[in-house]
Scaffold this motif. Structure first.
Motif, PDB file in Angstrom:
ATOM      1  N   ASN A  90       0.835  -1.208   0.000  1.00 25.49           N
ATOM      2  CA  ASN A  90       0.000   0.000   0.000  1.00 25.49           C
ATOM      3  C   ASN A  90       0.863   1.248   0.000  1.00 25.49           C
ATOM      4  OD1 ASN A  90      -2.872  -0.658   0.099  1.00 25.49           O
ATOM      5  ND2 ASN A  90      -2.295  -1.817   1.950  1.00 25.49           N
ATOM      6  N   THR A  91       0.626   2.120  -0.931  1.00 25.95           N
ATOM      7  CA  THR A  91       1.223   3.458  -0.861  1.00 25.95           C
ATOM      8  C   THR A  91       0.068   4.447  -0.832  1.00 25.95           C
ATOM      9  OG1 THR A  91       1.363   3.635  -3.257  1.00 25.95           O
ATOM     10  CG2 THR A  91       3.318   2.768  -2.128  1.00 25.95           C
ATOM     11  N   ARG A  92       0.388   5.723  -0.846  1.00 24.76           N
ATOM     12  CA  ARG A  92      -0.685   6.723  -0.713  1.00 24.76           C
ATOM     13  C   ARG A  92      -1.628   6.708  -1.925  1.00 24.76           C
ATOM     14  NH1 ARG A  92       0.240  13.157   0.626  1.00 24.76           N
ATOM     15  NH2 ARG A  92      -1.968  13.652   0.927  1.00 24.76           N
ATOM     16  N   TYR A  93      -1.039   6.519  -3.116  1.00 24.10           N
ATOM     17  CA  TYR A  93      -1.858   6.622  -4.338  1.00 24.10           C
ATOM     18  C   TYR A  93      -2.035   5.294  -5.065  1.00 24.10           C
ATOM     19  CZ  TYR A  93      -1.049  11.566  -3.612  1.00 24.10           C
ATOM     20  OH  TYR A  93      -0.996  12.803  -3.042  1.00 24.10           O
ATOM     21  N   ALA A  94      -1.427   4.246  -4.522  1.00 20.29           N
ATOM     22  CA  ALA A  94      -1.544   2.984  -5.281  1.00 20.29           C
ATOM     23  C   ALA A  94      -1.521   1.789  -4.341  1.00 20.29           C
ATOM     24  CB  ALA A  94      -0.405   2.894  -6.277  1.00 20.29           C
ATOM     25  N   GLN A  95      -2.123   0.694  -4.851  1.00 22.83           N
ATOM     26  CA  GLN A  95      -2.045  -0.595  -4.168  1.00 22.83           C
ATOM     27  C   GLN A  95      -1.464  -1.575  -5.184  1.00 22.83           C
ATOM     28  OE1 GLN A  95      -6.092  -1.403  -2.913  1.00 22.83           O
ATOM     29  NE2 GLN A  95      -5.434  -1.390  -0.769  1.00 22.83           N
ATOM     30  N   THR A  96      -0.440  -2.334  -4.778  1.00 24.26           N
ATOM     31  CA  THR A  96       0.199  -3.263  -5.706  1.00 24.26           C
ATOM     32  C   THR A  96      -0.042  -4.688  -5.216  1.00 24.26           C
ATOM     33  OG1 THR A  96       1.888  -1.597  -6.130  1.00 24.26           O
ATOM     34  CG2 THR A  96       2.384  -3.839  -6.821  1.00 24.26           C
ATOM     35  N   TYR A  97      -0.529  -5.531  -6.106  1.00 22.93           N
ATOM     36  CA  TYR A  97      -0.810  -6.930  -5.784  1.00 22.93           C
ATOM     37  C   TYR A  97       0.186  -7.806  -6.533  1.00 22.93           C
ATOM     38  CZ  TYR A  97      -5.317  -5.061  -4.229  1.00 22.93           C
ATOM     39  OH  TYR A  97      -6.283  -4.337  -3.606  1.00 22.93           O
ATOM     40  N   PRO A 150       4.687 -10.679 -12.887  1.00 20.57           N
ATOM     41  CA  PRO A 150       3.519  -9.818 -13.070  1.00 20.57           C
ATOM     42  C   PRO A 150       3.058  -9.209 -11.742  1.00 20.57           C
ATOM     43  CG  PRO A 150       2.847 -12.100 -13.035  1.00 20.57           C
ATOM     44  CD  PRO A 150       4.336 -12.108 -12.930  1.00 20.57           C
ATOM     45  N   LYS A 151       2.536  -7.982 -11.852  1.00 19.72           N
ATOM     46  CA  LYS A 151       1.922  -7.365 -10.663  1.00 19.72           C
ATOM     47  C   LYS A 151       0.809  -6.431 -11.135  1.00 19.72           C
ATOM     48  CE  LYS A 151       5.590  -3.903 -10.332  1.00 19.72           C
ATOM     49  NZ  LYS A 151       6.662  -3.373  -9.543  1.00 19.72           N
ATOM     50  N   ILE A 152      -0.226  -6.407 -10.327  1.00 21.61           N
ATOM     51  CA  ILE A 152      -1.356  -5.546 -10.663  1.00 21.61           C
ATOM     52  C   ILE A 152      -1.293  -4.320  -9.769  1.00 21.61           C
ATOM     53  CG2 ILE A 152      -3.876  -5.341 -10.622  1.00 21.61           C
ATOM     54  CD1 ILE A 152      -3.964  -8.343 -11.275  1.00 21.61           C
ATOM     55  N   VAL A 153      -1.355  -3.159 -10.406  1.00 20.34           N
ATOM     56  CA  VAL A 153      -1.281  -1.907  -9.649  1.00 20.34           C
ATOM     57  C   VAL A 153      -2.619  -1.193  -9.770  1.00 20.34           C
ATOM     58  CG1 VAL A 153      -0.110   0.320  -9.387  1.00 20.34           C
ATOM     59  CG2 VAL A 153       1.187  -1.706 -10.031  1.00 20.34           C
ATOM     60  N   LEU A 154      -3.183  -0.876  -8.639  1.00 22.69           N
ATOM     61  CA  LEU A 154      -4.453  -0.154  -8.579  1.00 22.69           C
ATOM     62  C   LEU A 154      -4.135   1.281  -8.197  1.00 22.69           C
ATOM     63  CD1 LEU A 154      -7.539  -0.768  -8.748  1.00 22.69           C
ATOM     64  CD2 LEU A 154      -7.489  -1.021  -6.262  1.00 22.69           C
ATOM     65  N   GLU A 155      -4.238   2.177  -9.185  1.00 18.72           N
ATOM     66  CA  GLU A 155      -3.879   3.576  -8.931  1.00 18.72           C
ATOM     67  C   GLU A 155      -5.121   4.352  -8.499  1.00 18.72           C
ATOM     68  OE1 GLU A 155      -2.052   4.773 -12.531  1.00 18.72           O
ATOM     69  OE2 GLU A 155      -0.118   3.899 -12.015  1.00 18.72           O
ATOM     70  N   LYS A 156      -4.992   4.996  -7.341  1.00 19.97           N
ATOM     71  CA  LYS A 156      -6.143   5.759  -6.848  1.00 19.97           C
ATOM     72  C   LYS A 156      -6.033   7.183  -7.368  1.00 19.97           C
ATOM     73  CE  LYS A 156      -5.757   3.326  -2.483  1.00 19.97           C
ATOM     74  NZ  LYS A 156      -5.281   3.545  -1.129  1.00 19.97           N
ATOM     75  N   GLY A 157      -7.102   7.678  -7.937  1.00 27.34           N
ATOM     76  CA  GLY A 157      -7.094   9.063  -8.413  1.00 27.34           C
ATOM     77  C   GLY A 157      -7.793   9.957  -7.410  1.00 27.34           C
TER      78      GLY A 157
END
Lengths: 187, 166
Positions: free
Chosen positions: B112-119, B134-141
């Motif tokens: 977990n970072t402030r703007y993204a979650q990496t799986y 591979p990794k999935i990055v969920l970027e929070k806007g």
């Protein structure tokens, strides 16, 4: 040595290792007089001998598990006794600031010793004084050879030195004793 | 006499001198023969024995047995070799590999970072087997905006870098 006893030292020691108090008493009674004799002649003070003998037997009972039954118990006991008595004497001398020296000293004797009547007590006193004037190692070697009739090799093993060193100890002891007892200056 | 000769052989020049000296020593030895040691009384002996016997170690027998067992040089030597081997194997083994293996076996880790979650982890690896790491990055806007999902990975041993918007 064990042949004169119905139960050998080794058998008694095995029983002692299992905690048999009677066996310990038996072994103790068998050897205590010899231990006392050696301690007395090394420590040379009646008031200290009992404590010294007790220290020897404390060491014997504490370390009996280390004793290997294929060796002679009497020889092991001689080693423990002699070394304990030597250490005891040195500690006591330091502690008590005993007047005397651990070194060999040349003793100037009386001009006419023959004029004195040498009764038993007087001889004892002179012998004690003479023994006090030789180093404790020399005294021990001499005592074990002369009074306990141990062979030179066994004395060397007991004191942890060479046979030559034991012979030197005995020779110096004899010379010192003669100086004191026969009234001659040899050293 | 023989022992006297042995002790003083290099000290006297002639046999006569040796004999004369021996006689002078005899008087000393005669005096020594008169010395006696006062004996311990029975009560003194009993007291010494009692104290000495009570002063012996009182550990339980199994401790003594173990101590006695390890006091034997051969056993102590063998034990030293065994402990040495175990110690060396621990020291020389590649501990980093073990750590990496353990982390690689984890099914899913989430950073977990402030703007993204990496799986990433085993599940993601199995889900996209054609990609490397591979990794999935969920970027929070912004709060109102929809989060962007992207798959990051490589191909051909890291030659090609892939970003796939999901």
């Amino acid at each position: 040595m064990n042949r004169q006893y119905p139960v050998s030292d080794e058998a008694l020691i095995k029983a002692i290792k299992k905690g048999d108090r009677n066996a310990a008493a038996w072994l103790y009674n068998r050897h205590v007089d010899r231990v006392h004799r050696i301690c007395y002649r090394i420590v040379l003070d009646t008031s200290q001998v009992q404590d010294c003998v007790q220290e020897v037997w404390l060491k014997v009972f504490r370390n009996i598990d280390r004793f290997q039954c294929n060796k002679s118990f009497a020889a092991w006991l001689n080693t423990v006794t002699a070394n304990t008595a030597i250490d005891y004497y040195r500690k006591w001398i330091r502690h008590d600031n005993h007047v005397g020296s651990d070194e060999i000293r040349t003793v100037v004797t009386d001009a006419n010793p023959g004029e004195r009547k040498l009764d038993g007590a007087f001889i004892q006193k002179r012998i004690r004084e003479a023994l006090e004037n030789i180093s404790v190692n020399q005294r021990t070697a001499f005592i074990l050879r002369y009074f306990e009739d141990l062979p030179i090799a066994e004395i060397a093993e007991t004191l942890g030195c060479s046979e030559g060193a034991v012979r030197t100890h005995i020779r110096r002891s004899l010379l010192a004793l003669r100086t004191k007892l026969a009234g001659k200056l040899i050293l | 006499m023989e022992e006297f000769k042995e002790l003083f052989q290099d000290r006297f020049e002639s046999q006569d001198e040796l004999l004369r000296e021996y006689k002078s020593f005899l008087s000393v030895l005669e005096q020594l023969d008169q010395t006696t040691v006062p004996e311990l009384s029975s009560s003194q002996k009993a007291k010494i024995f009692k104290r000495s016997w009570q002063g012996r170690p009182q550990e339980s027998s199994w401790i003594l047995t173990w101590l006695y067992f390890f006091r034997k040089p051969a056993v102590a030597f063998a034990l030293g070799i065994a402990i040495g081997c175990i110690f060396m194997s621990v020291v020389t083994s590649d501990r980093l590999d073990l750590v990496e293996t353990a982390s690689a076996d984890q099914l899913l880790t989430v950073e977990n970072t402030r703007y993204a979650q990496t799986y990433k982890g085993k599940i993601i690896d199995e889900f996209y087997p054609e990609f490397e790491n591979p990794k999935i990055v969920l970027e929070k806007g912004e709060d109102s905006a929809q989060p962007q999902r992207a798959l990051y990975g490589t191909l051909d041993n890291g030659e090609i870098y892939v970003v796939w918007n999901l």
